[in-house]
Design an enzyme around this catalytic site. Structure first.
Site, PDB file in Angstrom:
ATOM      1  N   ARG A 122       3.635   0.522  -6.513  1.00  0.00           N
ATOM      2  CA  ARG A 122       3.455  -0.433  -5.493  1.00  0.00           C
ATOM      3  C   ARG A 122       2.263  -1.608  -5.893  1.00  0.00           C
ATOM      4  O   ARG A 122       2.261  -2.493  -5.063  1.00  0.00           O
ATOM      5  CB  ARG A 122       3.426   0.196  -4.267  1.00  0.00           C
ATOM      6  CG  ARG A 122       4.518   1.094  -3.963  1.00  0.00           C
ATOM      7  CD  ARG A 122       4.376   2.278  -3.083  1.00  0.00           C
ATOM      8  NE  ARG A 122       4.252   1.434  -1.567  1.00  0.00           N
ATOM      9  CZ  ARG A 122       5.281   1.515  -0.870  1.00  0.00           C
ATOM     10  NH1 ARG A 122       6.491   2.123  -1.127  1.00  0.00           N
ATOM     11  NH2 ARG A 122       5.205   1.120   0.512  1.00  0.00           N
TER      12      ARG A 122
ATOM     13  N   HIS B 214      31.834 -35.708   8.656  1.00  0.00           N
ATOM     14  CA  HIS B 214      32.373 -36.674   7.671  1.00  0.00           C
ATOM     15  C   HIS B 214      33.160 -36.071   6.351  1.00  0.00           C
ATOM     16  O   HIS B 214      32.732 -36.538   5.530  1.00  0.00           O
ATOM     17  CB  HIS B 214      30.943 -37.377   6.963  1.00  0.00           C
ATOM     18  CG  HIS B 214      29.996 -37.850   8.258  1.00  0.00           C
ATOM     19  ND1 HIS B 214      30.227 -39.067   8.484  1.00  0.00           N
ATOM     20  CD2 HIS B 214      28.993 -37.272   8.611  1.00  0.00           C
ATOM     21  CE1 HIS B 214      29.137 -39.300   9.383  1.00  0.00           C
ATOM     22  NE2 HIS B 214      28.545 -38.438   9.515  1.00  0.00           N
TER      23      HIS B 214
ATOM     24  N   TRP C 243      -3.590  -2.072  -1.659  1.00  0.00           N
ATOM     25  CA  TRP C 243      -3.759  -3.391  -2.436  1.00  0.00           C
ATOM     26  C   TRP C 243      -4.464  -4.424  -1.560  1.00  0.00           C
ATOM     27  O   TRP C 243      -3.847  -5.016  -0.512  1.00  0.00           O
ATOM     28  CB  TRP C 243      -2.065  -3.947  -2.666  1.00  0.00           C
ATOM     29  CG  TRP C 243      -1.947  -4.713  -3.668  1.00  0.00           C
ATOM     30  CD1 TRP C 243      -1.583  -4.658  -5.209  1.00  0.00           C
ATOM     31  CD2 TRP C 243      -2.458  -6.296  -3.801  1.00  0.00           C
ATOM     32  NE1 TRP C 243      -1.540  -5.674  -5.721  1.00  0.00           N
ATOM     33  CE2 TRP C 243      -2.122  -6.713  -4.953  1.00  0.00           C
ATOM     34  CE3 TRP C 243      -2.773  -7.196  -2.803  1.00  0.00           C
ATOM     35  CZ2 TRP C 243      -2.227  -8.128  -5.396  1.00  0.00           C
ATOM     36  CZ3 TRP C 243      -2.897  -8.701  -2.937  1.00  0.00           C
ATOM     37  CH2 TRP C 243      -2.894  -8.825  -4.280  1.00  0.00           C
TER      38      TRP C 243
ATOM     39  N   ASN D  29      -0.360   1.034   6.080  1.00  0.00           N
ATOM     40  CA  ASN D  29       0.293   0.082   5.294  1.00  0.00           C
ATOM     41  C   ASN D  29       1.088  -0.846   6.323  1.00  0.00           C
ATOM     42  O   ASN D  29       1.861  -0.619   7.243  1.00  0.00           O
ATOM     43  CB  ASN D  29       1.506   0.579   4.407  1.00  0.00           C
ATOM     44  CG  ASN D  29       2.341  -0.131   3.758  1.00  0.00           C
ATOM     45  OD1 ASN D  29       1.663  -1.247   3.353  1.00  0.00           O
ATOM     46  ND2 ASN D  29       3.647   0.126   3.411  1.00  0.00           N
ATOM     47  N   GLY D  30       0.650  -2.089   6.061  1.00  0.00           N
ATOM     48  CA  GLY D  30       1.332  -3.243   7.170  1.00  0.00           C
ATOM     49  C   GLY D  30       0.289  -4.043   7.547  1.00  0.00           C
ATOM     50  O   GLY D  30      -0.994  -4.180   7.093  1.00  0.00           O
TER      51      GLY D  30
ATOM     52  N   LYS E 231      24.531 -16.463  -0.586  1.00  0.00           N
ATOM     53  CA  LYS E 231      24.538 -14.921  -0.764  1.00  0.00           C
ATOM     54  C   LYS E 231      25.842 -14.248  -0.637  1.00  0.00           C
ATOM     55  O   LYS E 231      26.386 -13.504  -1.224  1.00  0.00           O
ATOM     56  CB  LYS E 231      23.780 -14.595   0.471  1.00  0.00           C
ATOM     57  CG  LYS E 231      22.158 -14.557   0.583  1.00  0.00           C
ATOM     58  CD  LYS E 231      21.596 -13.159   0.021  1.00  0.00           C
ATOM     59  CE  LYS E 231      21.107 -13.571  -1.537  1.00  0.00           C
ATOM     60  NZ  LYS E 231      20.470 -14.751  -2.050  1.00  0.00           N
TER      61      LYS E 231
ATOM     62  N   GLU F 209      21.683 -20.904   1.889  1.00  0.00           N
ATOM     63  CA  GLU F 209      21.370 -19.721   1.338  1.00  0.00           C
ATOM     64  C   GLU F 209      22.407 -18.761   1.860  1.00  0.00           C
ATOM     65  O   GLU F 209      22.888 -17.720   1.046  1.00  0.00           O
ATOM     66  CB  GLU F 209      19.854 -19.338   1.688  1.00  0.00           C
ATOM     67  CG  GLU F 209      19.538 -17.814   1.570  1.00  0.00           C
ATOM     68  CD  GLU F 209      19.726 -17.541   0.136  1.00  0.00           C
ATOM     69  OE1 GLU F 209      19.851 -18.181  -0.880  1.00  0.00           O
ATOM     70  OE2 GLU F 209      19.392 -16.117   0.112  1.00  0.00           O
TER      71      GLU F 209
ATOM     72  N   GLU G  44      28.028 -14.963  -3.760  1.00  0.00           N
ATOM     73  CA  GLU G  44      27.579 -14.288  -5.148  1.00  0.00           C
ATOM     74  C   GLU G  44      27.568 -12.775  -5.356  1.00  0.00           C
ATOM     75  O   GLU G  44      27.785 -12.350  -6.312  1.00  0.00           O
ATOM     76  CB  GLU G  44      26.082 -14.553  -5.431  1.00  0.00           C
ATOM     77  CG  GLU G  44      25.010 -14.144  -4.482  1.00  0.00           C
ATOM     78  CD  GLU G  44      23.590 -14.369  -5.115  1.00  0.00           C
ATOM     79  OE1 GLU G  44      23.258 -14.390  -6.312  1.00  0.00           O
ATOM     80  OE2 GLU G  44      22.822 -14.353  -4.179  1.00  0.00           O
TER      81      GLU G  44
ATOM     82  N   CYS H  23       1.049  -1.088   0.054  1.00  0.00           N
ATOM     83  CA  CYS H  23       0.041  -0.091  -0.154  1.00  0.00           C
ATOM     84  C   CYS H  23       0.918   1.248  -0.071  1.00  0.00           C
ATOM     85  O   CYS H  23       2.210   1.103   0.214  1.00  0.00           O
ATOM     86  CB  CYS H  23      -0.915  -0.072   1.273  1.00  0.00           C
ATOM     87  SG  CYS H  23      -1.928  -1.470   1.462  1.00  0.00           S
TER      88      CYS H  23
ATOM     89  N   LYS I 277      20.038 -11.049 -13.220  1.00  0.00           N
ATOM     90  CA  LYS I 277      18.797 -10.966 -12.265  1.00  0.00           C
ATOM     91  C   LYS I 277      18.025 -12.312 -12.496  1.00  0.00           C
ATOM     92  O   LYS I 277      17.486 -12.850 -11.699  1.00  0.00           O
ATOM     93  CB  LYS I 277      17.910  -9.903 -12.234  1.00  0.00           C
ATOM     94  CG  LYS I 277      16.832  -9.649 -11.191  1.00  0.00           C
ATOM     95  CD  LYS I 277      17.490 -10.008  -9.780  1.00  0.00           C
ATOM     96  CE  LYS I 277      16.280  -9.905  -8.804  1.00  0.00           C
ATOM     97  NZ  LYS I 277      16.680 -10.670  -7.491  1.00  0.00           N
TER      98      LYS I 277
HETATM   99  C1  AGP Z   1      19.766 -15.591  -5.667  1.00  0.00           C
HETATM  100  O1  AGP Z   1      20.332 -14.685  -4.805  1.00  0.00           O
HETATM  101  C2  AGP Z   1      20.499 -15.438  -7.033  1.00  0.00           C
HETATM  102  N1  AGP Z   1      20.150 -14.341  -7.587  1.00  0.00           N
HETATM  103  C3  AGP Z   1      19.602 -16.798  -7.927  1.00  0.00           C
HETATM  104  O2  AGP Z   1      20.391 -18.001  -7.429  1.00  0.00           O
HETATM  105  C4  AGP Z   1      18.301 -16.737  -8.078  1.00  0.00           C
HETATM  106  O3  AGP Z   1      17.549 -17.330  -6.890  1.00  0.00           O
HETATM  107  C5  AGP Z   1      17.812 -18.124  -9.449  1.00  0.00           C
HETATM  108  O4  AGP Z   1      18.482 -17.670 -10.356  1.00  0.00           O
HETATM  109  C6  AGP Z   1      16.422 -18.069  -9.257  1.00  0.00           C
HETATM  110  O5  AGP Z   1      15.882 -17.052  -9.942  1.00  0.00           O
HETATM  111  P1  AGP Z   1      14.174 -16.931  -9.850  1.00  0.00           P
HETATM  112  O6  AGP Z   1      13.833 -16.873  -8.430  1.00  0.00           O
HETATM  113  O7  AGP Z   1      13.909 -15.772 -10.480  1.00  0.00           O
HETATM  114  O8  AGP Z   1      13.629 -18.121 -10.564  1.00  0.00           O
END
Ligand code: AGP
Length: 608
Positions: A27, A501, A74, A98-99, A482, A478, A485, A2, A603
């Site tokens: 938004r 192991h 929304w 909003n929230g 992070k 994850e 990358e 919102c 992305k």
């Molecule tokens: C996550 O930080 C990466 N940029 C990458 O692993 C991403 O999650 C993956 O490419 C999947 O993308 P999507 O969620 O758009 O399908």
């Protein structure tokens, strides 16, 4: 999400409020409204649909007034109707919000018992009713507002008009962004700098816990402890671009900070907060399902790994999770009446789409959790379960991940009810725990400064290990993704029980070991793995509750620790995602890499 606007001016504010709302259209919304003071009375105009509908209403029935608030809504719980559109009001108070107000049902019961009558079932109306209630008990407007805000639990941003204060706008922020804009002879309030850009670039962001009173020429801010505070005024660099960094250095930082708001927004799309139950999109029924297949890539895949624990625990459902680039080439013996669930922020990832098409050809019901509703994966799914993270610009996925988890948790709980594995009481308890997550995320973000200090050491490392057990194991994966990358430091995530192991051979004083361990039923085991590392000169950073850190510290001196708010153990990934995101972010900043556009990465990976 919102959008909120507030204006105090020497000229009529209806037009400028509409202009500010236009800047918030990105938004997403499906109704809008405005309230102003007209001869000391609060007047409202609201409409369903786009701002053009509200403009038509105002053309027929104009609103004068030099002080007002506006909102784009929304719809989450509560259909997009005029009656559910903001501002919500009582005769002496109007509010835009909003929230999520987590405790609004209890407050509503209390206010109804005190004789107040409600017009809607929304949490927002409860805010207006609460301020009116305190006014009715003889409090002055600012005290009534402060008392009402102090009762609210959850993540929210609000703007309020109070009768007999027709030269003021009251504001409060907890978890959802809110900014004050100053210009000569006028004062503004907006959800972000972009909304304020038509009027000013002098922007002061409120912090969590702040409440403010704005007049035409000045504003006063009180922090969460009631002290008057000054907040830094920034010169916004917002240009015509649709999405700006919201005063942050990088989009990734902004998107980490948006999580409290957007996770709340995603939950609202699946949760009925009054009945404390989940409402699934049409056509999703797990009662006769024998096996669920989940597939995705990267961060989205780790969300799927976490969901496996939830579907097993809450729904007693057998789950197979695989990365899409592998699944698409396997000859999977899909079951009759199986469901295949795909998770994707962009909705365009080639491997995920290919795996989806393969499962569809094998008569699986296709469910997709996607952040971009008009994407290819969204269009090809039988059932779309949207996340409401808003545009995610940083290549490293953050808010999309936690919104994926929010949607997955809701689906798994609902599946448990459909399969008679969860009682209504247990569902209500889990939903109540979910509704606390936005606030817990906001609290976890409060550790940013402490985490930044730790990362100066981590940025010198060549290798980093992440450990976790149970639902925290995918969180460790994850965290490693992070870090590597965006900081280009080699990092690996491991199941803590796997250390002996092989990986423990990597341990020495140069390899930071980041341990993700909520104090749950596996905590002791994870901590004993951590002590094995410390006994070999390894340096451990423990991410846990305050209680967990105290317990673990008895067995040896932790190199570092990051406290996280207490959270329902199985929901921990939604909150523990924040410190691992911040660790990666600040390490990358310390290394000077291109945080939003890391080398070699895109992305959305729309090719194999
Ligand atoms: C996550 O930080 C990466 N940029 C990458 O692993 C991403 O999650 C993956 O490419 C999947 O993308 P999507 O969620 O758009 O399908």
């Amino acid at each position: 999400m919102c959008g909120i606007i507030g204006i105090i001016s020497k000229q009529s504010v209806a037009g400028p409020i509409l202009e500010g709302l236009t800047r918030l259209e990105y938004r997403g919304y499906d109704s809008a409204g405005i309230a102003t003071f007209v001869d000391g009375e609060i007047k409202r105009r609201r409409a369903v649909g786009k701002l053009s509908a509200l403009k038509e209403v105002l053309a027929k029935d104009p609103l004068s007034g030099l002080v007002g608030i506006g909102h784009t809504r929304w719809a989450t719980h509560g259909a997009p109707t005029v009656i559910n559109a903001h501002p919500h009001a009582t005769p002496d108070v109007a509010v835009v919000h909003n929230g999520i107000i987590e405790n609004f049902a209890d407050l509503r019961d209390e206010l109804m018992a005190a004789g107040r009558t409600f017009e809607t079932e929304t949490d927002t109306e409860t805010i207006a009713q609460l301020v009116s209630h305190y006014l009715g008990r003889g409090n002055k407007p600012e005290a009534a507002f402060a008392k009402a805000v102090a009762r609210l639990k959850g993540a929210f941003a609000i703007a309020v008009l109070i009768k007999n204060c027709s030269d003021q706008v009251f504001a409060a922020r907890m978890g959802s962004p809110l900014a004050i804009g100053c210009s000569d002879g006028a004062m503004f309030l907006g959800s972000d700098a972009y909304a304020l850009a038509p009027f000013t670039n002098r922007v002061t962001y409120l912090l969590d816990g702040d409440r403010a009173v704005l007049t035409q020429n000045e504003f006063t801010i009180h922090d969460g402890t009631g002290n008057v505070v000054q907040r830094e005024e920034q010169i916004s660099d917002v240009s015509a671009t649709l999405v700006d960094k919201g005063g942050h250095r990088h989009f990734m930082a902004k998107e980490i900070h948006e999580q409290s708001e957007v996770v709340g927004h995603t939950l609202s799309a699946y949760v009925d907060p009054i009945r404390r139950e989940i409402r699934l999109p049409e056509g999703l029924d797990f009662s006769g399902v024998t096996r669920l297949t989940i597939s995705a890539c990267g961060t989205a895949y780790f969300a799927g790994l976490i969901a496996k624990y939830w579907f097993e625990e809450w729904a007693g459902l057998s789950v197979e999770v695989d990365i899409a680039s592998e699944l698409r080439y396997r000859h999977v013996p899909y079951p009759e009446k199986g469901v295949a669930l795909y998770i994707s922020q962009s909705g365009e990832t080639a491997d995920t789409l290919a795996a989806l098409r393969d499962a569809k050809a094998q008569k699986q019901q296709i469910v997709a959790i996607v952040n971009v509703p008009e994407s290819t994966i969204s269009r090809e799914a039988d059932v779309l379960c949207p996340t409401h993270a808003g545009p995610e610009i940083g290549v490293a996925s953050t808010k999309a991940f936690t919104c994926q988890l929010a949607a997955l948790a809701c689906i798994a709980i609902a599946a448990g009810r459909q399969r008679n594995k969860l009682t209504a009481k247990k569902e209500q308890a889990l939903v109540a725990a979910l509704l606390e997550v936005p606030r817990q995320i906001a609290e976890a973000i409060g550790q940013s400064e402490a985490i930044e200090k730790i990362t100066h050491e981590i940025s010198k490392a060549q290798d980093v290990l992440y450990l976790g057990r149970g639902v925290s194991f995918p969180v460790a994966l994850e965290g490693a993704l992070k870090l590597k990358e965006i900081s280009y430091i080699h990092a690996e995530g491991y199941a803590a029980g796997e250390l002996k192991h092989g990986p423990i051979a990597l341990i020495d004083e140069n390899v930071p070991v980041i341990v993700v361990a909520p104090d749950d039923r596996l905590f002791e085991k994870t901590v004993s793995n951590m002590h094995e590392v410390m006994a070999r000169g390894g340096k451990c950073l423990l991410i846990s509750s305050k209680k967990g850190i105290a317990l673990a510290s008895r067995g040896g001196t932790l190199w570092e620790s990051v406290p996280v708010p207490d959270v329902e153990p199985l929901l921990a990934p939604l909150v523990y995602a924040v410190p691992i995101q911040l660790l990666a972010y600040y390490t990358a900043v310390a290394k000077g890499t291109d945080v939003d556009q890391p080398r070699n990465l895109a992305k959305s990976v729309t090719v194999e």
